[in-house]
Motif scaffolding. Structure first.
Motif, short mmCIF file in Angstrom:
data_model
loop_
_atom_site.label_atom_id
_atom_site.label_comp_id
_atom_site.label_asym_id
_atom_site.label_seq_id
_atom_site.Cartn_x
_atom_site.Cartn_y
_atom_site.Cartn_z
N ARG A 112 0.82 -1.21 0.00
CA ARG A 112 0.00 0.00 0.00
C ARG A 112 0.86 1.27 0.00
O ARG A 112 0.62 2.18 -0.77
CB ARG A 112 -0.88 0.04 1.25
CG ARG A 112 -2.20 -0.65 1.14
CD ARG A 112 -2.94 -0.41 2.44
NE ARG A 112 -4.12 -1.22 2.56
CZ ARG A 112 -5.36 -0.75 2.41
NH1 ARG A 112 -5.56 0.52 2.12
NH2 ARG A 112 -6.39 -1.52 2.57
N LEU A 139 -1.30 8.69 0.66
CA LEU A 139 -1.92 7.57 1.36
C LEU A 139 -2.51 8.08 2.67
O LEU A 139 -1.83 8.78 3.43
CB LEU A 139 -0.87 6.48 1.64
CG LEU A 139 -1.38 5.24 2.37
CD1 LEU A 139 -2.27 4.40 1.46
CD2 LEU A 139 -0.20 4.38 2.85
N ASN A 142 -7.45 5.22 4.93
CA ASN A 142 -8.70 4.76 4.35
C ASN A 142 -8.49 3.36 3.77
O ASN A 142 -7.60 3.15 2.94
CB ASN A 142 -9.12 5.73 3.24
CG ASN A 142 -10.47 5.41 2.65
OD1 ASN A 142 -10.61 4.49 1.85
ND2 ASN A 142 -11.48 6.16 3.04
N GLU A 145 -7.73 2.41 -0.05
CA GLU A 145 -6.63 2.99 -0.84
C GLU A 145 -5.57 1.92 -1.15
O GLU A 145 -4.43 1.99 -0.69
CB GLU A 145 -6.04 4.19 -0.11
CG GLU A 145 -7.01 5.37 -0.08
CD GLU A 145 -6.44 6.60 0.61
OE1 GLU A 145 -5.27 6.58 1.02
OE2 GLU A 145 -7.20 7.58 0.76
N LEU A 162 -3.46 3.06 -8.47
CA LEU A 162 -3.89 3.42 -7.12
C LEU A 162 -5.41 3.53 -7.03
O LEU A 162 -6.04 4.24 -7.82
CB LEU A 162 -3.27 4.76 -6.71
CG LEU A 162 -1.74 4.79 -6.75
CD1 LEU A 162 -1.23 6.22 -6.62
CD2 LEU A 162 -1.16 3.92 -5.65
N ASN A 163 -5.95 2.84 -6.05
CA ASN A 163 -7.40 2.89 -5.82
C ASN A 163 -7.82 4.28 -5.35
O ASN A 163 -7.08 4.95 -4.63
CB ASN A 163 -7.76 1.88 -4.74
CG ASN A 163 -9.02 1.12 -5.03
OD1 ASN A 163 -8.97 -0.06 -5.35
ND2 ASN A 163 -10.15 1.79 -4.97
N THR A 164 -9.03 4.67 -5.74
CA THR A 164 -9.63 5.85 -5.13
C THR A 164 -9.91 5.57 -3.65
O THR A 164 -9.84 4.43 -3.20
CB THR A 164 -10.96 6.21 -5.83
OG1 THR A 164 -11.73 5.01 -5.97
CG2 THR A 164 -10.72 6.80 -7.21
N SER A 165 -10.28 6.61 -2.92
CA SER A 165 -10.60 6.47 -1.50
C SER A 165 -12.10 6.25 -1.36
O SER A 165 -12.89 6.79 -2.14
CB SER A 165 -10.23 7.75 -0.75
OG SER A 165 -8.97 8.25 -1.17
N TRP A 177 -12.44 11.50 5.13
CA TRP A 177 -11.94 11.18 3.78
C TRP A 177 -12.82 11.77 2.69
O TRP A 177 -12.65 11.44 1.51
CB TRP A 177 -11.89 9.65 3.60
CG TRP A 177 -10.99 8.95 4.56
CD1 TRP A 177 -9.63 9.07 4.64
CD2 TRP A 177 -11.36 8.02 5.58
NE1 TRP A 177 -9.15 8.26 5.65
CE2 TRP A 177 -10.19 7.60 6.23
CE3 TRP A 177 -12.59 7.49 6.00
CZ2 TRP A 177 -10.20 6.69 7.30
CZ3 TRP A 177 -12.59 6.57 7.05
CH2 TRP A 177 -11.41 6.18 7.69
N ARG A 189 -11.00 11.25 -3.49
CA ARG A 189 -9.54 11.30 -3.56
C ARG A 189 -9.07 11.99 -2.28
O ARG A 189 -9.02 13.20 -2.18
CB ARG A 189 -9.16 12.05 -4.84
CG ARG A 189 -7.71 12.37 -5.03
CD ARG A 189 -7.44 13.71 -4.43
NE ARG A 189 -6.18 14.30 -4.74
CZ ARG A 189 -5.59 15.16 -3.89
NH1 ARG A 189 -6.15 15.50 -2.76
NH2 ARG A 189 -4.44 15.71 -4.23
N ARG A 194 -4.64 9.38 -5.99
CA ARG A 194 -5.60 8.27 -5.93
C ARG A 194 -6.37 8.26 -7.25
O ARG A 194 -6.81 9.30 -7.73
CB ARG A 194 -6.57 8.41 -4.76
CG ARG A 194 -5.97 8.65 -3.39
CD ARG A 194 -4.86 7.74 -2.99
NE ARG A 194 -5.08 6.31 -3.20
CZ ARG A 194 -4.21 5.36 -2.86
NH1 ARG A 194 -3.03 5.71 -2.32
NH2 ARG A 194 -4.49 4.10 -3.06
#
Lengths: 504, 223
Positions: A112, A139, A142, A145, A162-165, A177, A189, A194
């Motif tokens: 991560r 980061l 959350n 993420e 990268l995953n969104t939040s 968040w 984001r 993100r």
């Protein structure tokens, strides 16, 4: 492996719990797949009882040993065909991908918080050095993420995504968040980059690459050396997708635009859905939600040159929710990738997110079901799919666009009188690209096929003539009554072709 | 077996949950079978290193635990020694969903936290911004305390942090491959900690001057 309907999670979670308590777990997990093409076998690898193997990444070293990273933060070495398991590394932060140097000198792992280089300095099969390669992305704590990858390019560069939040306070449980949600969508984001893919140069520099990703749960190479990723259904993503990654491309989720130089400081809510639609590049392939996939993982190119059967050059993808393996064949139309997707094997023992081909051409399948709910009921697992090298499966080999319809090629010669409008059917639909979570099928339309619309152009190929093709649609071609000259029916009778562009 | 140990009312509820598959109450399972929590980690023979979210800590946190019961949290972005704690080590259940959930939530330290309030890097060389260009570059693990790999003004050095002798606290060993230019200064926390070193330090707190050496130790003891 991203946000799904809450009732689905609760239902499957309770089902698994009850099954485990009353001793049904092993019976469920050992059930054979209902859909398994001829010539293929699935082997379930026995995992020692004291190992929790929620697979996050798979790779092999030059000796053919399997390296497996887990959501629990460990990297295990397994020697195929033996009961040998050894802990190579631990204490990692939810690693979701691995890449081994060809000379085995280092194992790269995507955690991560960073891309890390693991080195066994004294050759005892235990990592000593945990070296930070790059950690330039934002980061927060959350849980959504995630960081995916790494995939290595031919010049020594790495790619990741990268995953969104999870930003909607109603799901995230906090408003801390709640940053970058656009038009009241669920994901946002909460930290820089993100929703972006990125490149790490051979010198270790971070280069933002493409944007608009939602939950990019897997990256992999396509047949022409181009990068692709899968995105999970949700807000701004009407159904799960395979998308072509190109530097500067917008994949559709607008929260990531907060980090785009041309949008920095702008009110993303003032931009209309119609404008985002024009800016977005449509996905190469849609995965019909619920029917085929809910949470696809890593796309893996069949580079076995026939060792895995008649699908060389196609892409295999697993699904975390429906626990199946699918395959995709792509073509370029007017310079853009689009193509068809098919089920391949279903269901496996639990959710599939990672695959890697072994040197013998077998496909290793890494699995996890924890927390997201997946068919099969097991919480984690490892399986291996092998082709016997002889038996020709009876499947749709490919679907290719023509100016006046589709060319459907099968893996075996066809019985001529099994081709008719009763045995081959076509329908299509669209999706709403929108901030809401997913989309129903829109304008679902059955295409009426007259007998002369179907033309057997070779012993294994049928042309379907359709007078008017429509872009922005998924065409479902089903062949429930087609049989081979030997009388074998098709194992997986549907293919779904995403039509974005017509042949000029 | 599990049901047998429950009170009659709880037994009935658990049985109902088993049969209809709804309304499962994890508290019942805890009552039924008190077991050591496998997610509460405790180092026994060698240090444990766990990267994860930790409550009230930076997102890039690294927890390092020792059998002696003194542990520390390292900032995995800057290499800063954030705080130490004494007692139990770490509950990783939140990160691992206690084996069933999605996880990814901040883990909890299991002891008493003691903040050091140090700068990102508590050493500097005069004429340079304090710790401004320090970079965390990873760590090396072995049988003892991990070596935290750092870079300052382009010069590589190691921090080796381990429980201090003679009290509650930690000793940080610094090892340079090449000494940066300028005079060395060491930061002594203002309140609550006694700072000593293998180098000769003047009395006081804040930035204290010391003679440069390629390797030296600084010890922080809780007062």
């Amino acid at each position: 492996m991203m946000n799904k309907m809450q009732f689905t999670k609760l239902f499957t979670g309770q089902l698994a719990l009850v099954a485990a308590l009353i001793g049904l777990g092993s019976a469920v997990s050992e059930a054979a797949p209902k859909k398994l093409p001829d010539g293929y076998t699935v082997e379930t690898i026995q995992i020692p009882e004291d190992i929790t193997l929620g697979v996050g990444g798979l790779t092999l070293d030059s000796k053919g040993r399997l390296f497996i990273c887990t959501r629990e933060g460990e990297v295990w070495i397994h020697v195929p065909g033996t009961d040998q398991w050894k802990l190579f590394a631990d204490g990692l932060h939810e690693p979701l991908g691995l890449w081994m140097e060809p000379d085995d000198s280092a194992l790269f792992v995507m955690q991560r918080p960073e891309l890390t280089r693991l080195v066994d300095e004294n050759n005892d099969d235990v990592a000593d050095l945990y070296e930070t390669v790059n950690n330039s992305w934002g980061l927060t704590d959350n849980y959504h993420e995630y960081a995916f990858g790494p995939v290595r390019g031919e010049n020594g560069e790495f790619y990741g995504a990268l995953n969104t939040s999870l930003s909607w306070p109603g799901w995230a449980g906090s408003d801390r968040w709640d940053i970058g949600r656009v038009h009241d969508s669920k994901m946002g984001r909460a930290a820089p980059f993100r929703g972006w893919s990125f490149q790490i140069t051979p010198d270790g520099e971070f280069v933002p690459w493409s944007f608009g990703m939602r939950s990019p749960a897997g990256l992999g190479w396509g047949p022409d050396g181009e990068l692709f990723y899968t995105d999970n259904q949700g807000d701004w993503n009407p159904s799960s997708t395979l998308q072509h990654v190109v530097k500067g491309r917008f994949h559709g989720h607008p929260s990531s635009l907060m980090d785009h130089p041309a949008f920095r400081g702008k009110d993303l809510n003032s931009i209309s859905v119609e404008d985002y639609t024009r800016f977005r590049t449509p996905p190469a392939v849609y995965f019909p939600h619920g029917e085929l996939a809910n949470s696809p993982g890593e796309p893996t190119l069949d580079s076995t040159e026939g060792k895995f059967g008649p699908f060389a050059g196609q892409i295999f993808v697993g699904d975390q929710s429906l626990s199946n393996l699918m395959r995709i064949d792509l073509e370029k139309v007017n310079g853009q990738y689009q193509g068809a997707i098919y089920n391949f094997i279903s269901p496996l023992q639990c959710g599939v997110i990672r695959n890697v081909f072994g040197p013998d051409g077998s496909l290793w399948v890494g699995q996890t079901g924890r927390g997201w709910g997946s068919l099969g009921g097991k919480l984690f697992g490892l399986e291996r799919v092998t082709w016997d090298g002889q038996t020709q499966p009876m499947e749709i080999q490919s679907i290719r666009l023509k100016k006046d319809g589709f060319r459907v090629q099968f893996t075996q010669a066809l019985k001529k009188d099994s081709i008719s409008p009763e045995t081959m059917k076509v329908q299509h639909w669209g999706y709403h690209y929108r901030p809401e979570y997913g989309s129903p099928k829109v304008d679902q339309t059955q295409v009426e096929l007259k007998p002369d619309a179907l033309e057997l152009v070779s012993e294994n190929t049928v042309d379907i003539h359709i007078p008017k093709l429509e872009t922005g649609k998924v065409y479902e071609i089903s062949v429930p009554g087609v049989v081979s000259q030997g009388g074998r029916s098709v194992t997986n009778v549907k293919g779904w072709y995403t039509l974005n562009y017509l042949i000029k | 077996m599990i049901l047998k140990n429950l009170l009659p009312s709880k037994r009935k509820m658990a049985l109902t949950a088993l049969i209809v598959g709804i309304g499962w109450n994890p508290a019942l399972a805890q009552d039924a079978a008190p077991q050591p929590d496998p997610y509460k980690l405790q180092p026994t023979t060698k240090p444990l290193v766990i990267r994860s979210f930790i409550e009230d800590s930076p997102a890039r946190s690294i927890a390092v635990g020792f059998p002696q019961g003194v542990h520390y949290c390292l900032n995995g972005n800057s290499g800063k020694l954030e705080y130490v704690w004494i007692g139990g080590f770490l509950d990783v259940g939140p990160d691992r969903g206690r084996g069933r959930g999605r996880g990814g939530k901040p883990n909890k330290i299991l002891g008493q936290r003691k903040d050091l309030n140090l700068p990102a890097v508590p050493i500097r060389f005069t004429g340079k911004e304090k710790g401004a260009s320090a970079r965390f570059k990873g760590y090396r693990r072995g049988v003892g305390a991990p070596e935290v790999l750092m870079e300052w003004q382009g010069k590589s050095f190691k921090q080796i942090i381990r429980p201090a002798l003679g009290g509650i606290g930690v000793t940080v060993r610094y090892e340079f491959e090449e000494m940066p230019e300028g005079s060395l200064q060491i930061y002594a926390p203002v309140q609550g900690w006694k700072t000593t070193s293998t180098l000769k330090l003047p009395e006081g707190t804040g930035w204290l001057s010391a003679e440069k050496q390629m390797a030296f130790e600084v010890t922080y003891l809780d007062q």
